[in-house]
Write a protein that holds these residues in place. Structure first.
Motif, PDB file in Angstrom:
ATOM      1  N   UNK A  61     -22.727 -28.654  24.365  1.00 14.27           N
ATOM      2  CA  UNK A  61     -22.333 -27.512  25.191  1.00 14.27           C
ATOM      3  C   UNK A  61     -20.830 -27.447  25.453  1.00 14.27           C
ATOM      4  N   UNK A  62     -20.115 -28.526  25.147  1.00 14.68           N
ATOM      5  CA  UNK A  62     -18.708 -28.606  25.531  1.00 14.68           C
ATOM      6  C   UNK A  62     -17.918 -29.047  24.287  1.00 14.68           C
ATOM      7  N   UNK A  63     -17.270 -28.073  23.629  1.00 17.11           N
ATOM      8  CA  UNK A  63     -16.607 -28.362  22.352  1.00 17.11           C
ATOM      9  C   UNK A  63     -15.490 -29.395  22.524  1.00 17.11           C
ATOM     10  N   UNK A  64     -14.788 -29.332  23.664  1.00 19.80           N
ATOM     11  CA  UNK A  64     -13.698 -30.287  23.878  1.00 19.80           C
ATOM     12  C   UNK A  64     -14.267 -31.705  24.001  1.00 19.80           C
ATOM     13  N   UNK A  65     -15.408 -31.824  24.696  1.00 20.42           N
ATOM     14  CA  UNK A  65     -16.034 -33.146  24.821  1.00 20.42           C
ATOM     15  C   UNK A  65     -16.517 -33.637  23.453  1.00 20.42           C
TER      16      UNK A  65
END
Lengths: 201, 113
Positions: A61-65
Motif C-alpha cells: 500500500x505504500x510505494x515509498x516503504x
C-alpha cells in the motif's frame, strides 16, 4: 507422555538433560531462569507471521516503504518494531509475474524469526532442505502450488547472517482493502514462497 | 510434506527451554550466532535427521551441549551426572509435586563440583 503410566514423576532423558544444562548455566550465572521463561513466552505468543504480514501489507500500500524494503529490508522492517535478536540482516525478495521466490536453509534452519516467528516443522526437516534447491517446482507442487510455466523460480538459501522474506504479489480484487484487510490475506507460507496469499472473500 | 498446517511451535516444554537457553546465551555473548548455526548444522547433517523433522530439538539440544563443551563451559561428564541426578530426583518426587533437584536421593554426590 510416559509420566501418565507412572505413579511417580518421570523425566524423559531429553527433559532431564535440559534441566541439567539449566542447572549448570544458572549456577555459573550464564542464564536466569526467569529470562528463559520470558523468551519462551515471547516466541510462543508474541512473535509470529502476523509481523511479516504487516510488513507485506505495508509494502503493498505504500510505494515509498516498498522501495525502502527493497533497498534496506533490515532498517525498513525495524521501523515497524520488528528487530532480529541474532544480529542478522534481512533481505526482502519480491515476487513478479516472471519470478517466484522460495526460501530455504540448506545449512540448518535459519529463518527470519522477527517477522515469521519460529519455522514450521517441514522447514526444518531434511526433505525440504534437500529438495527445495534441486527440484523447487516439484516441492511447490507438494504444497499444492502450481505456478505458470513461464514463471521462473528463484531459490534463496538463508544463512546465520542473512535471512529472506518473500513479498508475494498482491492478489487481484483487493483494491478496496486497507492495510489490516490486506495483512489478513498474507499467510506464513506465502512469505516463505511455498504458498500464495489468500484471495479476498 | 504437509502443507501449511499451523502446528504448535514446541511439541514439549523441554524443547522450548532448550530453544530459549540458546537465545539467552547468545544474547549475553557466550557464542556468536554463526558459531551456533555451525554447531546445529553439524548435528542435523551428521546424525541422519528424521525425514519428518520430529527430532529437530534433539539435534538442537545435542548442538548446545557440544558447543558448551567446546567453549569449556561444561563437560560431557558433568551434564551426564546432573541429568542422571534430575532423573533420580523426578522418580523420588511424589506425583503432582514440582520436581526439584534436592529430591535426588544421591544428592551429595550429584552436586559436588
Amino acid at each position: 507422555m510416559s509420566a501418565d503410566h507412572h505413579h511417580d514423576n518421570e523425566l524423559d532423558p531429553f527433559a532431564a538433560r535440559v534441566r541439567a544444562l539449566e542447572t549448570i548455566l544458572t549456577r555459573k550465572g550464564l542464564i536466569d531462569p526467569a529470562a528463559i521463561d520470558a523468551i519462551v513466552e515471547t516466541y510462543e505468543t508474541k512473535v509470529g507471521p502476523r509481523n511479516g504480514a504487516q510488513v507485506v501489507a505495508k509494502a503493498w500500500t505504500d510505494a515509498a516503504f516498498a522501495d525502502w524494503l527493497k533497498r534496506d529490508a533490515t532498517a525498513a522492517i525495524a521501523s515497524l518494531g520488528y528487530t532480529g535478536r541474532q544480529g542478522e540482516h534481512m533481505q526482502a525478495v519480491f515476487n513478479t509475474p516472471d519470478t517466484h521466490n522460495l526460501v530455504v536453509c540448506t545449512l540448518c534452519s535459519c529463518y527470519p524469526w522477527s517477522v515469521l516467528g519460529l519455522p514450521p516443522v517441514w522447514y526444518k526437516a531434511p526433505p525440504y532442505r534437500a529438495r527445495a534447491v534441486i527440484d523447487p517446482r516439484g516441492v511447490l507442487a507438494e504444497f499444492g502450488l502450481e505456478l505458470p510455466a513461464r514463471q521462473g523460480i528463484r531459490v534463496w538459501d538463508s544463512t546465520a547472517e542473512l535471512r529472506y522474506l518473500v513479498v508475494p504479489l498482491r492478489p487481484e480484487g483487493t483494491e478496496g482493502l486497507d492495510e489490516a484487510g490486506l495483512a489478513a490475506l498474507v499467510t506464513r507460507d506465502s512469505m516463505i514462497g511455498t504458498g500464495l496469499p489468500r484471495l479476498p472473500a | 510434506m504437509p502443507p501449511g498446517v499451523e502446528e504448535p511451535v514446541f511439541a514439549e516444554p523441554w524443547q522450548a527451554q532448550a530453544f530459549a537457553m540458546v537465545v539467552a546465551l547468545h544474547r549475553r555473548g557466550a557464542f556468536t550466532w554463526t558459531e551456533w548455526a555451525d554447531a546445529l548444522s553439524a548435528e542435523v547433517h551428521g546424525r541422519g535427521a528424521a525425514p519428518d523433522g520430529h527430532d529437530y530439538y534433539e539435534h538442537w539440544l545435542h548442538a548446545l551441549e557440544a558447543l558448551l563443551v567446546a567453549k569449556n563451559v561444561s563437560t560431557g561428564a558433568e551434564i551426564d551426572d546432573l541429568a542422571a541426578a534430575w532423573e533420580r530426583a523426578a522418580r523420588a518426587t511424589p506425583h503432582g509435586q514440582a520436581i526439584v533437584l534436592e529430591n535426588d536421593p544421591q544428592r551429595e554426590g550429584a552436586i559436588a563440583t
